[in-house]
Design an enzyme around this catalytic site. Structure first.
Site, PDB file in Angstrom:
ATOM      1  N   THR A 153       0.831  -1.196   0.000  1.00  0.00           N
ATOM      2  CA  THR A 153       0.000   0.000   0.000  1.00  0.00           C
ATOM      3  C   THR A 153       0.869   1.251   0.000  1.00  0.00           C
ATOM      4  O   THR A 153       0.562   2.239  -0.664  1.00  0.00           O
ATOM      5  CB  THR A 153      -0.918   0.015   1.228  1.00  0.00           C
ATOM      6  OG1 THR A 153      -1.593  -1.239   1.293  1.00  0.00           O
ATOM      7  CG2 THR A 153      -1.931   1.126   1.136  1.00  0.00           C
ATOM      8  N   ASP A 172      -4.878  -2.431  -7.381  1.00  0.00           N
ATOM      9  CA  ASP A 172      -4.447  -3.136  -6.185  1.00  0.00           C
ATOM     10  C   ASP A 172      -5.003  -4.563  -6.229  1.00  0.00           C
ATOM     11  O   ASP A 172      -6.045  -4.800  -6.847  1.00  0.00           O
ATOM     12  CB  ASP A 172      -5.011  -2.382  -4.976  1.00  0.00           C
ATOM     13  CG  ASP A 172      -4.407  -2.858  -3.682  1.00  0.00           C
ATOM     14  OD1 ASP A 172      -3.350  -3.508  -3.716  1.00  0.00           O
ATOM     15  OD2 ASP A 172      -4.991  -2.562  -2.621  1.00  0.00           O
TER      16      ASP A 172
END
Length: 778
Positions: free
Chosen positions: A31, A214
């Site tokens: 992240t 993601d």
DNA sequence: GGGGAAGCCATTTTT
DNA sequence: TGGCTTCCCC
């Protein structure tokens, strides 16, 4: 910004503008790389906020990304195109609702709503729901949508399939008529609009210079196709010249692909590399989470999978504690052992919320909950109903949706007789018949009915209409308060002796709405604000980090969003409620032990992790064996479970387990044979190999040198006094499942008593005498 | 229309 | 075994 990155992270963050794949291992700072990449691109003036598209799977991940980004740069992150696939598609469809052939305030069906819409359809068509189970039909429809397939793309070889296709078609027509879309439809409709509308597609292709995704290993066919469309790759597939699209940065971990069962295609990673001719592949293998023994275990286990892209986690934090392995006689004893161990950990200063108990299937939580409850240990179970899925909340939302759209038949049916107002099944059937013959919504069909049924229905419709008028122009909070009163919902639950919780939840709904409104950038997810405000900007793209910078890089005279009155706060809130079902609120906020399935633990981390039920049939789950690559997915699941732990990892299994009211005798999981011996420490003695029972090893004392580590509660004190079960070594016994056998060893007392028995046909087993039904054979 | 009885099912889940 | 849905009767 870049200072604290390791070389691989730095390389990923500062990649040149071309397609790239980041293989991000568990705990490798994924992240962080994603957000820093976005921040770096903007800070160096390579892109303005509007040129970024960042996609995640969960709202939580999207929020996390926005929060971190907002902390790094002074940009209005709420206005950026960062969100879930569904959230972004929703935004896109609101902006172009006319082209998408939708009403501006279209509502979103969640899974429950979709199922009831299908049931309603079947009933109306008089279809035998034994032959076409609604659940299965729902699965069929969603599955096809997620493959990008409309009814006209499908052909049926047999009668049943042809019928299902027909029902799919009718379902879509029904949704269209009622102005609602299901989850898969959000994506498919966006995809089709991009595919079929050249100006729109080209506009967005030019706009999004950088597309970041993601958890790429979790994308399904349609999501990948959608990305290809935005990235100008789909044209190539269709033999057209490539679009002038941006570059794609896909971040994922094939070893953590655990959602094949719901359509995720790990193969998208390899396809991406091939189809986008990816030259830049970066592996993030430095792990910042776990100690060495834990990582060694994870690495060794996942080695056993074939067809991996290949990756090995490493850490700088020494080996740490060994992974503790414990065998127990029963699931009950296993749970009790966990409680005792946790008590010790807590005494040693570990916060309870840093302790997680993971299991393969939800059914396993019960025993553990009972044990924790009896011990007075606070715990929190993840999963279950979430806030916006609760019945009383769905009722309230149904009224609110009727205010927005009176043709929403799903909502109409949900509350037409709730609270009860004398409208029975007969009346409703009549109404549905009338609606069908007139080809109109239930709302519109009411006026065609006469008699008592008609008058009750008229009263209901009038009530909703009055509410709509009364609430016109009010704030969202006032609207909801008014509806809770005017619908009779609040009164109904207040009169109910057991309605206190529901009343509380309804009041919480008002709060949720309030915070939705006051939240900075309210309703951005639902309203097409970025385009309204900036999409038409003719000004040249501004550089740098002006928070008020236009969100679009290039002048875009060709594509205008559909205008019209702005989406109402109510419509925006309803969308929010559908797209974000909210937390499962139970016992939130406390310092409590965390209980959850391995699946829901993905993405989380804890100081101490217990993985229970490490048994054949449970983990790996028996049902997985029939699936293609099922065992490999189970192994990835185990890999995910192991890598959740920072400091301490416990694996436990039990000889006996109560499942569906039946005692099961499981062997320990084959995964133990795949873990490195020297990273493990068997708290109970290691028995011989997998599937071999326990021949040869004396069950002696579990003397453990504990060091400063809490010692495991000795599970089975040796038996000295005369046993109450009347068994002796050497005796022959009969077992209902394993047949006749010979008692080898006995130990334990009372409920803990167990025997090692040699069954000629099933090998040597340890059986808990309190559970196993054994009869002495003379 | 509500409540009780009977039947059915039982990996994993987000949007 | 137990939770949930459906069915049937008052």
């Amino acid at each position: 910004m870049l200072r604290q990155l390791n070389p691989e992270q730095l390389a990923a963050v500062t990649l040149p503008q071309e397609h790239a794949l980041i293989l991000a291992g568990a705990g490798s700072g994924k992240t962080r790389v994603l957000t820093t990449r976005i921040a770096w691109l903007m800070a160096t003036g390579q892109v303005s906020p509007g040129g970024i598209l960042a996609v995640t799977f969960t709202n939580k991940a999207a929020k996390e990304m926005m929060t971190r980004l907002g902390a790094m740069l002074p940009v209005n992150v709420r206005g950026m195109w960062i969100g879930t696939f569904h959230g972004l598609c929703n935004r896109f469809l609101r902006a172009h609702y006319k082209l998408a052939a939708l009403p501006q305030s279209f509502q979103i069906l969640d899974t429950q709503d979709q199922l009831s819409a299908i049931k309603r359809l079947l009933k109306q068509l008089n279809i035998d729901d034994e032959r076409f189970p609604p659940k299965q039909l729902q699965w069929y429809i969603s599955g096809n949508k997620e493959e990008g397939l409309r009814p006209h793309n499908l052909t049926g070889r047999d009668e049943d399939t042809r019928k299902k296709i027909e029902l799919y078609r009718l379902y879509d027509e029904q949704c269209q008529r009622e102005g609602v879309v299901d989850f898969a439809e959000l994506l498919l409709r966006s995809y089709e609009l991009l595919r079929d509308n050249d100006p729109i597609r080209e506009h967005y292709q030019r706009r999004f210079r950088h597309i970041l995704i993601d958890e790429f290993q979790d994308t399904n066919t349609l999501q990948y196709a959608w990305i290809k469309m935005l990235a100008g790759k789909a044209e190539v597939d269709q033999g057209l010249p490539p679009g002038h699209a941006g570059s794609v940065l896909a971040v994922g971990d094939d070893d953590q692909s655990i959602y094949a069962f719901r359509g995720a295609r790990v193969g998208n990673m390899a396809d991406f590399v091939r189809e986008f001719e990816v030259r830049q592949q970066i592996k993030l293998e430095q792990n910042y989470r776990s100690h060495g023994n834990i990582l060694d275990s994870a690495n060794a286990l996942i080695e056993h999978n074939s067809r991996r892209l290949g990756k090995n986690l490493r850490t700088d934090q020494g080996p740490g504690e060994p992974v503790r392995v414990v065998e127990q006689a029963s699931d009950f004893a296993e749970a009790q052992w966990m409680v005792d161990e946790i008590r010790q950990l807590v005494r040693d200063g570990v916060p309870r919320k840093e302790i997680a108990i993971l299991y393969r299937s939800n059914a396993q939580s019960r025993v553990i909950e009972t044990a924790l409850f009896n011990a007075g240990m606070p715990y929190r179970v993840y999963g279950g109903l979430r806030f916006f899925e609760r019945a009383e909340i769905k009722h309230a939302l149904a009224y609110l949706r009727l205010l927005e759209n009176r043709h929403d038949d799903t909502s109409f049916l949900r509350v037409v007789n709730f609270p009860p107002r004398g409208i029975g099944a007969r009346s409703i059937e009549q109404l549905q018949d009338a609606a069908r013959t007139h080809g109109c919504s239930l709302h519109d069909a009411v006026s065609s009915l006469s008699g008592k049924a008609g008058s009750n229905l008229t009263a209901f419709v009038a009530r909703v209409d009055v509410l709509r008028e009364q609430t016109a122009g009010l704030t969202l909070r006032e609207i909801i308060e008014q509806v809770l009163e005017g619908s009779g919902l609040l009164e109904h639950y207040k009169a109910d002796r057991e309605g206190a919780d529901r009343v509380e939840n309804l009041e919480e709904l008002v709060n949720a709405a309030e915070s939705f409104v006051t939240q900075e950038g309210f309703g951005r997810d639902a309203v097409a604000l970025p385009l309204d405000e900036h999409g038409l900007s003719q000004s040249p793209a501004s550089q740098g980090l002006d928070p008020n910078a236009p969100l679009v890089d290039t002048p875009l005279p060709d594509v205008a969003p559909d205008t019209g009155e702005t989406l109402s706060p109510l419509a925006a809130f309803l969308t929010h409620a559908a797209l974000e079902a909210g937390d499962n609120q139970a016992q939130a906020g406390q310092d409590a032990v965390q209980l959850m399935t391995v699946h829901s633990a993905k993405g989380l981390e804890f100081d101490c992790v217990f993985i229970g039920g490490m048994e054949e049939g449970l983990f790996p789950h028996e049902n997985s064996m029939t699936e293609r690559d099922g065992l490999e997915e189970e192994r990835r699941l185990m890999y995910v479970a192991i890598t959740r732990a920072r400091d301490r990892l416990y694996l436990s299994f039990s000889q006996t387990r109560l499942l569906h009211g039946q005692t099961r005798y499981n062997l320990r999981s084959r995964f133990f044979e795949e873990l490195p011996e020297d990273a493990l420490k068997w708290i109970t003695p290691r028995q011989s190999g997998f599937g071999m029972g326990s021949r040869g090893t004396a069950p002696g004392r579990f003397g453990i040198e504990a060091g400063n580590f809490p010692s495991a509660a000795a599970p089975l004190p040796p038996q000295k006094a005369a046993p109450s079960h009347g068994l002796r070594a050497g005796m022959k016994v009969f077992h209902t499942k394993f047949g006749e056998g010979t008692v080898n060893l006995l130990e334990g007392n009372g409920d803990d008593a167990r025997a090692q028995i040699d069954f000629p046909r099933h090998g040597v087993k340890w059986l808990a005498l309190a559970v196993a039904k054994l009869t002495p054979v003379p």
